[in-house]
Structure formats: structure tokens, C-alpha cells
Scaffold this active site. Structure first.
Site, short mmCIF file in Angstrom:
data_model
loop_
_atom_site.label_atom_id
_atom_site.label_comp_id
_atom_site.label_asym_id
_atom_site.label_seq_id
_atom_site.Cartn_x
_atom_site.Cartn_y
_atom_site.Cartn_z
N LYS A 1 14.48 0.81 5.84
CA LYS A 1 13.92 1.71 4.42
C LYS A 1 13.89 2.99 4.26
O LYS A 1 14.50 3.59 3.46
CB LYS A 1 12.65 0.84 4.14
N THR B 1 6.21 1.07 2.75
CA THR B 1 7.09 1.87 3.24
C THR B 1 6.19 2.84 4.16
O THR B 1 5.70 3.69 3.95
CB THR B 1 8.08 2.96 2.46
N LEU C 1 0.79 -1.15 -0.04
CA LEU C 1 0.16 -0.17 0.00
C LEU C 1 0.97 1.36 0.00
O LEU C 1 2.09 1.16 0.12
CB LEU C 1 -0.95 0.09 1.24
N LYS D 1 7.08 11.66 0.12
CA LYS D 1 6.35 10.68 0.91
C LYS D 1 7.44 10.28 2.09
O LYS D 1 7.40 10.50 3.29
CB LYS D 1 5.53 9.79 0.46
#
Length: 293
Positions: free
Chosen positions: A174, A99, A68, A242
Site C-alpha cells: 500500500k 495504512t 484507524l 502521512k
């Protein structure tokens, strides 16, 4: 024992290819996505069903997988009235391949544990093409017993599967990786833009910089766009923005500060506001060049 039934939510480019790989390997799937064409493609391959809600998907799956876009979407699907938390079975495992903000991941994991279910955060490296062939890099985290429970499935999705420690360590790693990568790309793109504005030969700039310690694959991606007009780093300005925002939030949660990430995020946000969100990150070169126009 037979293969576990997989519930998969999120059939974007990466998720759809991951599902195709799982189907080729004989897994039964329950799937959900707002894109009904993507759902129909999965069902047409066979041994797959569409779930009417995350709750129904969780009730009928042994392992639930998310691919997602944001932590907000993940939380909505987990905590909604017909959400995963309402239907997940004892002994099931939720794997978040997206993430996400580590603090959100840890909160969800705690709430799942109260229902006897496990969670693994497992953000991905490499491309959708690698996903189709089961060759992703997977940065998994969570308690070791839960990790070992789902590792046979992860091994069929990834060429390199890492266990990084307690829940949240995957998303943390990440975000650190993307912070380092995207700040580098934005800085190098501005370096080429400064050369353009100053009338300096950009190819010569690349030849000089790439002969020293600044050389990297990221520099080549930036040079490919700034010099050759080839956009070949498949990561959008919107996604980078983001992830930088998530990194800033994570660092704030850790009691520190990242002015570098905030500045990079500011550039990305302005480029996003200018309608460049779907462009690849090295194309922020154009934003820097056109600022004075």
C-alpha cells in the site's frame, strides 16, 4: 459454525461503511470510536454493542478490526493499559485495515503471537461507497493459515482479496502504491501550475500530454481540478503527506533512501502548514500557483 463476533475500532467514513456492510450480512459486532454519534448509529441497527475499552472489545470478539489513522494510534490501542493485547483471546485475529508502518505491524504481530493470537495487515483500495457494498480491494498479508481463517469475512468485505505474503507485505504494498500515485499527482499538479504561471493553455497541455505515455487516470484527476475546477480525487493532502512520510520511514528501515518521496512530502507538508490539509491532493495546484504571490 456460526459467524464470528467482530470487534471493530474506528468508525470514520470508511470504517462506518464497513461496519454497516457487516451488519447487513448478519455479523454481531462490538464497536468503539471517539465519535459517539457514529457508535449510536451502529447500535441502532441492532446486534451490536459498544465496548468500554479495547481490552473489553478484544475479550468479547473473535476477530478484531482496526480502521484507524496512524501507526501511533494503532500502537496506543494495542499496547495501552486497557489495550487489545491485554484482552485478546488465544485463536483470535487482529486485522489492521489502515495504512501503517510495516515494522510496527510486524512488531505487533510478534507480540500477539506470544499470546496465541494472529494478525493480518489488510490495507484497502477503493472508496467508502465500495465499503458499504462489500466491494473493496483488500491487500492482505500474514501467515497463510491465519489468512484462510479470516478470508470468509474478508470475502464479504472485498470484491478483490489478495494475499501478498508474510505479515507487513500488505502495508508495504500500500505504501509503495501510494508513493507512486501521490508523487505522480503532485508532479502533474505542478506541471499544470507551471503552465498557468507561464501563460500556456492548460487544456492544450492536457491534450498533448494525454495523447502520449504520460496519460493516466491521475492526470485526468489533476486536469479536472486545474482546468475545470472539479476536485474529484477523494484523498486528502494530509493523508497523502502521512503516507509519504511512512514510505520514507519504510525505505530508511530497508537501508535505502528516497529523495523523490522526501521532496514530494516536503511539498505536501508545506501545503498542509498553509491550511490545505483537508483539500484533495490535486488542489496542491493552488499552492504551486500562489507561491510567488
Amino acid at each position: 459454525m456460526g459467524k464470528p463476533t467482530i470487534g471493530f475500532i474506528g468508525l470514520g467514513l470508511m470504517g462506518a461503511n464497513m461496519v454497516e456492510n457487516l451488519q447487513k450480512r448478519g455479523y454481531k459486532l462490538n464497536v468503539m470510536d471517539l465519535n459517539k454519534d457514529a457508535v449510536a448509529t451502529v447500535i441502532a441497527r441492532g446486534n451490536a454493542s459498544e465496548a468500554n475499552s479495547p481490552k473489553e472489545l478484544a475479550e468479547n470478539s473473535d476477530i478484531i478490526m482496526f480502521c484507524l489513522t496512524t501507526s501511533a494510534v494503532v500502537e496506543k490501542i494495542v499496547y495501552g493499559e486497557e489495550g487489545v493485547l491485554a484482552g485478546i483471546k488465544k485463536g483470535s485475529v487482529l486485522i489492521d485495515f489502515g495504512t501503517s508502518i510495516p515494522a510496527s505491524t510486524q512488531k505487533i504481530g510478534k507480540d500477539l503471537a506470544e499470546k496465541g493470537a494472529g494478525m493480518i495487515d489488510a490495507p484497502l483500495g477503493r472508496t467508502p461507497a465500495h465499503a458499504k457494498d462489500g466491494l473493496l480491494n483488500i491487500m492482505a498479508a500474514g501467515d497463510k493459515e491465519t489468512f484462510e481463517q479470516v478470508k470468509p469475512v474478508l470475502d464479504e468485505q472485498g470484491e478483490n482479496v489478495f494475499h501478498l505474503g508474510a505479515l507487513g507485505a500488505g502495508h508495504t504494498t500500500k505504501l509503495i502504491n501510494n508513493f507512486m500515485g501521490m508523487t505522480t499527482v503532485v508532479a502533474m499538479s505542478q506541471a499544470f501550475a507551471a503552465a498557468e504561471l507561464a501563460g500556456v493553455d492548460k487544456q492544450q497541455l492536457f491534450d498533448i500530454m494525454s495523447s502520449g505515455p504520460s496519460n493516466s487516470p491521475f492526470m485526468k484527476f489533476c486536469k479536472n481540478y486545474a482546468v475545470d475546477n472539479v476536485s474529484d480525487l477523494g484523498f486528502s493532502i494530509a493523508n497523502a503527506n502521512k503516507d509519504l512520510g511512512y514510505f520514507v520511514k519504510m525505505v530508511d528501515d530497508l537501508g535505502s533512501v528516497s529523495d523523490i518521496a522526501k521532496a514530494t512530502s516536503g511539498n505536501l507538508q508545506t501545503a498542509l502548514d498553509a491550511g490545505m490539509g483537508n483539500l484533495n491532493v490535486p488542489e496542491i495546484f493552488d499552492y504551486f500557483v500562489n507561491l510567488k504571490k
